[in-house]
Structures are given as structure tokens and as C-alpha cells.
Design a protein around this motif. Structure first.
Motif, short mmCIF file in Angstrom:
data_model
loop_
_atom_site.label_atom_id
_atom_site.label_comp_id
_atom_site.label_asym_id
_atom_site.label_seq_id
_atom_site.Cartn_x
_atom_site.Cartn_y
_atom_site.Cartn_z
N TYR A 218 -1.20 -28.30 -38.58
CA TYR A 218 -0.51 -27.41 -37.65
C TYR A 218 -0.94 -27.77 -36.23
O TYR A 218 -2.09 -28.17 -36.01
CB TYR A 218 -0.88 -25.96 -37.95
CG TYR A 218 0.18 -24.95 -37.54
CD1 TYR A 218 1.35 -24.81 -38.26
CD2 TYR A 218 0.00 -24.15 -36.41
CE1 TYR A 218 2.32 -23.88 -37.90
CE2 TYR A 218 0.96 -23.22 -36.04
CZ TYR A 218 2.11 -23.09 -36.78
OH TYR A 218 3.07 -22.18 -36.42
N PRO A 219 -0.03 -27.67 -35.26
CA PRO A 219 -0.41 -28.02 -33.88
C PRO A 219 -1.36 -26.99 -33.27
O PRO A 219 -1.45 -25.85 -33.72
CB PRO A 219 0.93 -28.04 -33.15
CG PRO A 219 1.84 -27.18 -33.95
CD PRO A 219 1.40 -27.34 -35.38
N ARG A 220 -2.01 -27.42 -32.25
CA ARG A 220 -2.96 -26.57 -31.52
C ARG A 220 -2.21 -25.46 -30.80
O ARG A 220 -1.08 -25.63 -30.35
CB ARG A 220 -3.69 -27.45 -30.51
CG ARG A 220 -4.83 -26.81 -29.75
CD ARG A 220 -5.59 -27.90 -29.04
NE ARG A 220 -6.67 -27.41 -28.21
CZ ARG A 220 -7.70 -28.17 -27.81
NH1 ARG A 220 -7.76 -29.41 -28.21
NH2 ARG A 220 -8.64 -27.68 -27.04
N ALA A 221 -2.86 -24.31 -30.70
CA ALA A 221 -2.24 -23.15 -30.06
C ALA A 221 -2.89 -22.86 -28.72
O ALA A 221 -4.10 -23.04 -28.53
CB ALA A 221 -2.36 -21.92 -30.96
N TYR A 222 -2.07 -22.41 -27.80
CA TYR A 222 -2.51 -21.88 -26.51
C TYR A 222 -1.87 -20.50 -26.36
O TYR A 222 -1.06 -20.09 -27.19
CB TYR A 222 -2.08 -22.79 -25.36
CG TYR A 222 -2.68 -24.18 -25.43
CD1 TYR A 222 -3.80 -24.50 -24.68
CD2 TYR A 222 -2.13 -25.16 -26.26
CE1 TYR A 222 -4.36 -25.77 -24.75
CE2 TYR A 222 -2.70 -26.43 -26.34
CZ TYR A 222 -3.81 -26.73 -25.57
OH TYR A 222 -4.37 -27.98 -25.65
N VAL A 223 -2.24 -19.79 -25.31
CA VAL A 223 -1.61 -18.51 -25.04
C VAL A 223 -1.19 -18.43 -23.58
O VAL A 223 -1.72 -19.15 -22.72
CB VAL A 223 -2.53 -17.31 -25.37
CG1 VAL A 223 -2.77 -17.21 -26.86
CG2 VAL A 223 -3.85 -17.41 -24.62
N GLU A 224 -0.23 -17.55 -23.31
CA GLU A 224 0.21 -17.30 -21.95
C GLU A 224 0.81 -15.90 -21.88
O GLU A 224 1.15 -15.30 -22.91
CB GLU A 224 1.25 -18.33 -21.51
CG GLU A 224 2.49 -18.37 -22.37
CD GLU A 224 3.42 -19.52 -21.99
OE1 GLU A 224 4.57 -19.23 -21.60
OE2 GLU A 224 3.00 -20.69 -22.07
N ALA A 225 0.88 -15.36 -20.68
CA ALA A 225 1.45 -14.03 -20.49
C ALA A 225 2.96 -14.08 -20.69
O ALA A 225 3.62 -15.07 -20.35
CB ALA A 225 1.11 -13.51 -19.10
N ARG A 226 3.49 -13.00 -21.25
CA ARG A 226 4.94 -12.89 -21.44
C ARG A 226 5.51 -11.97 -20.38
O ARG A 226 4.95 -10.91 -20.09
CB ARG A 226 5.26 -12.36 -22.84
CG ARG A 226 6.76 -12.39 -23.15
CD ARG A 226 7.05 -12.07 -24.60
NE ARG A 226 6.89 -10.67 -24.92
CZ ARG A 226 7.80 -9.73 -24.65
NH1 ARG A 226 8.92 -10.04 -24.01
NH2 ARG A 226 7.59 -8.47 -24.98
N SER A 227 6.63 -12.38 -19.83
CA SER A 227 7.33 -11.56 -18.84
C SER A 227 8.46 -10.78 -19.49
O SER A 227 8.94 -11.13 -20.57
CB SER A 227 7.90 -12.45 -17.73
OG SER A 227 6.88 -13.16 -17.08
N GLY A 228 8.87 -9.71 -18.82
CA GLY A 228 9.98 -8.90 -19.31
C GLY A 228 11.31 -9.58 -19.07
O GLY A 228 11.40 -10.69 -18.50
N ARG A 229 12.37 -8.92 -19.47
CA ARG A 229 13.71 -9.50 -19.34
C ARG A 229 14.10 -9.78 -17.91
O ARG A 229 14.91 -10.67 -17.63
CB ARG A 229 14.73 -8.56 -19.99
CG ARG A 229 14.54 -8.38 -21.50
CD ARG A 229 15.52 -7.39 -22.07
NE ARG A 229 15.34 -7.23 -23.51
CZ ARG A 229 16.05 -6.38 -24.25
NH1 ARG A 229 16.98 -5.62 -23.68
NH2 ARG A 229 15.81 -6.27 -25.55
N HIS A 230 13.55 -9.02 -17.00
CA HIS A 230 13.89 -9.18 -15.58
C HIS A 230 12.73 -9.77 -14.78
O HIS A 230 12.66 -9.60 -13.56
CB HIS A 230 14.31 -7.83 -15.00
CG HIS A 230 15.43 -7.18 -15.75
ND1 HIS A 230 16.72 -7.67 -15.75
CD2 HIS A 230 15.44 -6.09 -16.58
CE1 HIS A 230 17.49 -6.91 -16.51
NE2 HIS A 230 16.75 -5.94 -17.02
N GLY A 231 11.83 -10.45 -15.48
CA GLY A 231 10.72 -11.12 -14.81
C GLY A 231 9.52 -10.25 -14.54
O GLY A 231 8.54 -10.72 -13.95
N GLU A 232 9.55 -8.99 -14.96
CA GLU A 232 8.41 -8.11 -14.70
C GLU A 232 7.22 -8.50 -15.56
O GLU A 232 7.37 -9.00 -16.67
CB GLU A 232 8.79 -6.65 -14.95
CG GLU A 232 9.05 -6.27 -16.40
CD GLU A 232 10.48 -6.51 -16.85
OE1 GLU A 232 10.89 -5.90 -17.86
OE2 GLU A 232 11.19 -7.31 -16.20
#
Length: 627
Positions: A218-232
């Protein structure tokens, strides 16, 4: 009438299975993970998809991970992340422990309750998906299983949808690059390609470490913040994969794990959660695997190698490694690591005879390791491994290996397996990070994937590592001692030999022998163990200070460090056996003279309370021997 009553009961049961959250708790009842399709609570304020999978996690009755989506995308087929219904649930429990070939404890508990949920699409082609949830006393873990089925002939996962949602005012320690610095930021501010593990602290005082385990295919995992539908900005992070996951037949993803504790030190103490998520040892004979300390030979000469071996014998150091350049330019695909061809040797170079060095080391009970770059391993592994075994080489240090995609993950683990076939231990350097594979192949003693003394880290960075990088296992920090450019004081550096867990502990990285290596306090490092019978984090705060105690046989070693701020550290020795008497040899940094280190002996027992007034960047080290 009876027929309709039975039908009504079946309808109610069907609704219950679909509507009620599925729950599994840890054996001690302190941790709970819940699963549902869609929203957990009526009127819950979230943009959930009614027939998509979600989970949440509680610790000691308090929420840690809030309602978070699960799933992934499959390439080349209709979406496979919703339109589900629960068709089966299976609960299991495991109560056991296991003894590692080596570790920072003599025995690891492996106790969990498991819930497997089988989902099936409620629209054609009625594909199935399994979710496996485990609740340990140390944390939680989950993975996806795609069963073998006619509707899915091959599997390509370009993206995971796995999320971790948190309450406002949750902090994380973000790090980028395999040897990066840590920065405390809000969940919503995490930049893309943030490394794992990710240490988390919620406002209600829960600490967690998000990691991956068991990702052999399986490939390596990273994480990142998720934004809302309008970029919030949202208090939600999600997994990002380095490349596609690929497979056929029944396919199991990597585990997503979260170690949990009410104190930061608990995360480090419980790093074995990743080991538990990997297969048991596959080697029938492990008697040749000998963890130990090592030092680095950078002149690549027979003469200096012998001098280092003499020093290693005097200091109880187990190994000497011949560093890069012994077989030519290591980044050159034409460089053959089966032949000595010292880079930039010049006419005055006295020569390097590896067989002579190995023979001399054997006479003095010091083994020899060799550095081999990725290019050499790619082209010559099948040739050099049996050759090194015939030479009597004890281990290899692969450098600048490629990481990230599934293919390179599989390649690296194949190298470890092939090395085991020829009784070679391994220390993987640069970007590789542990995922628990050392349980399956314990000849993989350690790996880098850490900002160590190569980069001259600050004392604050050192005080951050126990609660971040060391929450997932061994790290080759290369402690070092006599390099003048190091940014911490003497006893601080001594203490890192205890705080850093690395079964192959590469001391004195990049150091030529000088009078400094005869300093009296280095007696603390003489014969210092690299594996332990028990480990306890006595106190600590992330980026502030750390006090770690480790037991080997009847002796205890304690290391304490502070960051760039001086402070008073006070702790009890209640981890000692009650009623026994001990002698503690104490090393600590002086407040006035930065070159001063104080060495004292004192009698102690389990009721003793010790305190140290440490200067900035200072530390202390103890060796406590039973009388």
C-alpha cells in the motif's frame, strides 16, 4: 397474523442493524469506536451522506475524533463510497501477549476487541466492502478489506476519503519532509503532505498519535486539512496517498491507527500498537540478530578502521560501519558495491581492506556494517548479499531509498527479506519511516525518517521528538557527542542515548577520535544497552522537557532533557523495586560553566525523590544499579 408479526420483527431488526451505531470498546472500557452509515445523531449539524460510512472515537467517555467519513475511490468503476447498507457484523476478541526478539519492553500486550462490518451496495452491481475496527487499551485501528468478487476484477485506489474530525481548539504538531521540524498549529491550518505520525492534543486534554501500519502492499499516507464546499477552513484532516494502491483478489489496505493517552508520554510508551498491527516474526532463526551500538568510520582506511575498533572495544561499542564512498560514487549506477573502490582515494590514501578490517573486528568482538546506496541495491542486491555474508559483514545501511508509492514500499521490504536470507541486519536511512514491519522481519533494527543530529537540531526539537516521531518506533537519531557544532549541553547529549530508542544506536556520527572521546562522563555510554526490558516516560511536555527511564536486567537508565529554557525537573524513583537498595551514578550539566559536567554517586531507593536545576539546553543522566 403470526406471519405478519414475524415480518414486522424482521423489518424492525433490519432497521436496527442499519440505523443504530455499531460500537466496539477496548478491553479496559476506556476507549470506544463507533460506526454508522450517515449521521450518528438525529439533527446532527454535518453534511453527511446518508448511506456513506462514518466513525467516531471516545476516550475515557470524552470525544476525541468526531464524526468522520470513511471510504475511498476506485478507478475505472462506478463510485464505491456510498449507497451502502449493513448486511453483517461480526465481533471478536483477542487476549494475548508476545515476546519480541528485542524491544523497549520484554513483552508486549496485544489485547483488543474487534468489529468487522460488511457493507453491500443497495444498487447494482451489489458490491461488498468490509470495515475492520479494533479497540485496544492503547488506541484504535481500522482498515478496509475489498473481498474477492465478480464485480471487481482488479483494484486501483487513487484516493482515500478517510477523515479525522476534531473539536475546535485542537492542536497538532505538523511536520513536512522526512527530516523536518515540528510546528504546533491548529487542525485547520495543516498544509498538504504533512508527515505521519501526527501528534494531536484536544482542548479536553486527550493526546493522540495518528499513524499507519501494515502497509506492505500500500502507498505511503500523508494528511492535510480539508476545506468546506466554499473554501472555509474545517477542523478536519484527511488522508492523501503517495500514488495509487493496486491489487487483485481480496485486498487489504494499510491500517490507520490512533494511539491515545491522557498524557503525552503515554504515546511513546505505547508505540508497540503499530507492531501489533503487523504479522508475527517470519524468521525461524533469529539468534544472529544482535542489536547494539555503533560508530561511523568516515576516512575509509584500514588503519583508521582498526583504531575505531580499538576504541569500540574499550567503550563496549558493538559495531563499526564503513560509510558511503567505500565502493565509489554511491549515486552512480555503475558503482559496484561488491568491490572496494574508495571515492577520491588519491595516491596518499593508505588503502582499505574490508576482509582485514572484518577479521580484526572479529578478534576484538566488534562487527562491521556497510553503507550501500539505493542504486547499488537496485542492481546488485542478489550479488552482494551472499558476498557480504561470506565476508562476515553484520549489517547494511541502505541510503537515499525511494519511498512513497506502493512499488517502492514493496521493493524496500523485499530488500529487508533478502538481507535476512543472508543474516544481514538493516538500518534504512533517509526518508523511510517505521510502520511496524520490524515485528515481521526483526533484522530491520532501525530506520531514520527523523531530523537527527545530522541536522544540528535545537534542544526544543529534541524535547519534541519523544512525543512525535518516537510514537511509532525506533529512529536512528545518530546521537553524537564531540561535534562542537551540536546545540545542546554535555549531559543533554548523554541523556539522548536513553531517550532515543534505536536497537542499532549509531553513536558518534561523523566524528574522528579526539581527546574529547576520553571525557570521563562518557563512562555512561560505555556498554549502554539499546534494547530494554521496560520503558517509562516519567514526565514531559511536548517541546518543553522529557524524562525517560529504561530498565535493562537489574539496572535502570534515566535521561532527562530540557528545551532552550532552563527549568527545575523533579521526579520520584517509585519505578524501582520496593525494599531494594540502589547506587545511582548521576551526570548533570552545571548552571555556570557550559563545559562543566558534574558526576556524583548516591544511594537511592523507590522512595527517593530527585530534582535537577537544569540550564537552558541542559540535561541529566542516571545509571541506577542494584546493590
Amino acid at each position: 397474523m403470526k406471519k405478519y408479526s414475524i415480518l414486522f420483527v424482521l423489518v424492525l431488526l433490519f432497521y436496527y442493524i442499519h440505523a443504530e451505531p455499531q460500537k466496539v470498546s477496548s478491553p479496559d472500557g476506556k476507549i470506544r469506536i463507533e460506526f454508522t452509515l450517515g449521521s450518528f445523531d438525529p439533527g446532527e449539524n454535518q453534511h453527511s451522506i446518508s448511506d456513506a460510512p462514518y466513525y467516531r472515537v471516545f476516550f475515557q467517555g470524552k470525544p476525541f475524533i468526531h464524526s468522520s467519513r470513511l471510504g475511498f475511490e476506485l478507478a475505472g468503476v462506478p463510485i464505491f463510497d456510498r449507497f451502502f447498507e449493513v448486511v453483517k457484523t461480526v465481533a471478536n476478541e483477542t487476549r494475548r501477549s508476545w515476546k519480541p526478539v528485542y524491544g523497549d519492553k520484554s513483552e508486549y500486550p496485544d489485547n483488543y476487541n474487534e468489529l468487522t462490518v460488511t457493507l453491500q451496495e443497495n444498487i447494482p452491481p451489489k458490491r461488498t466492502l468490509k470495515l475492520v475496527f479494533r479497540a485496544y487499551n492503547e488506541g484504535v485501528a481500522f482498515r478496509y478489506i475489498i473481498p474477492e468478487q465478480e464485480a471487481i476484477s482488479s483494484i486501483v485506489i487513487p484516493q482515500e476519503l478517510t477523515e479525522f474530525a476534531f473539536a475546535p481548539n485542537t492542536s497538532v504538531w505538523e511536520e513536512h519532509g522526512h527530516e523536518g521540524l515540528y510546528h504546533k498549529v491548529a487542525v485547520s491550518d495543516i498544509e498538504p503532505n504533512c508527515e505521519l505520525p501526527l501528534t494531536v492534543k484536544t482542548e479536553n486534554g486527550i493526546y493522540g498519535a495518528i499513524a499507519e501500519a501494515g502497509n506492505s502492499h500500500y502507498p505511503r499516507a500523508y494528511v492535510e486539512a480539508r476545506s468546506g464546499r466554499h473554501g472555509e477552513k474545517l477542523n478536519v484532516i484527511h488522508i492523501s496517498l503517495r500514488g495509487e494502491a493496486k491489487g487483485q483478489g481480496e485486498y487489504k489496505t494499510a491500517w490507520r491507527s490512533v494511539t491515545l493517552s491522557d498524557r503525552p508520554g503515554g504515546l511513546m510508551e505505547q508505540h508497540y500498537l503499530l507492531l501489533n498491527l503487523n504479522e508475527p516474526c517470519k524468521l525461524h532463526d533469529t539468534s544472529w540478530i544482535k542489536p547494539g551500538t555503533a560508530m561511523r568510520e568516515i576516512s575509509l582506511t584500514t588503519v583508521n578502521s582498526k583504531k575505531l575498533i580499538d576504541y569500540a572495544e574499550k567503550m563496549g561499542i558493538d559495531y563499526v560501519i564503513l560509510e558511503g564512498g567505500w565502493y565509489g560514487q554511491p549515486f552512480d549506477d555503475r558503482a559496484d558495491p561488491s568491490k572496494v573502490n574508495v571515492l577520491n582515494a588519491g595516491p596518499s590514501h593508505p588503502g582499505l581492506n574490508i576482509q582485514e578490517v572484518v577479521s580484526y573486528g572479529k578478534e576484538h568482538d566488534v562487527g562491521i556494517w556497510l553503507y550501500v546506496n539505493r542504486q547499488g541495491l537496485e542492481r546488485y542486491a542478489d550479488k552482494i548479499f551472499p558476498l557480504y555474508e561470506s565476508w562476515g559483514i553484520k549489517g547494511i545501511k541502505p541510503g537515499f531509498v525511494n519511498v512513497g508509492n506502493q512499488e517502492w514500499q514493496e521493493w524496500m521490504e523485499t530488500i529487508v527479506e533478502k538481507a535476512a536470507d543472508h543474516h544481514l541486519m538493516v538500518n534504512i536511512h533517509d526518508a523511510y519511516r517505521p510502520t511496524g514491519f520490524s515485528r515481521t522481519y526483526p533484522n530491520l533494527l532501525t530506520q531514520e525518517g527523523i531530523r537527527g543530529n545530522e541536522h544540528l537540531p535545537t534542544a526544543t526539537h529534541n524535547a519534541t521528538l519523544p512525543f512525535t516521531r518516537f510514537t511509532i518506533g525506533a529512529g536512528d537519531y545518530t546521537p553524537g557527542y564531540c561535534r562542537s557544532e551540536l546545540k545542546s549541553r554535555w549531559a543533554h547529549k548523554l541523556a539522548m542515548g536513553v531517550i532515543v530508542y534505536s536497537p542499532a544506536q549509531f553513536l558518534f556520527w561523523g566524528e574522528k577520535l579526539t581527546p574529547c572521546h576520553e571525557r570521563p562522563e562518557l563512562e555512561f555510554w560505555k556498554g549502554i544497552p539499546t534494547t530494554w526490558d521496560d520503558t517509562k516516560v516519567l514526565s514531559g511536555e511536548i517541546g518543553e522537557y522529557a524524562v525517560v527511564a529504561r530498565k535493562h536486567s537489574t539496572s535502570w537508565y534515566v535521561g532527562g532533557i530540557t528545551n532552550d529554557v532552563g527549568r527545575l525537573l523533579r521526579f520520584t524513583l517509585d519505578f524501582l523495586s520496593s525494599g531494594d537498595k540502589y547506587i545511582a551514578t548521576v551526570y548533570f550539566d552545571g548552571l555556570q560553566n557550559e563545559d562543566q559536567i558534574t558526576i556524583e554517586k548516591q544511594e537511592v531507593d523507590s522512595k527517593s525523590i530527585l530534582e535537577f536545576e537544569l540550564p537552558e539546553r541542559g540535561g541529566f543522566a542516571l545509571k541506577i544499579d542494584k546493590r
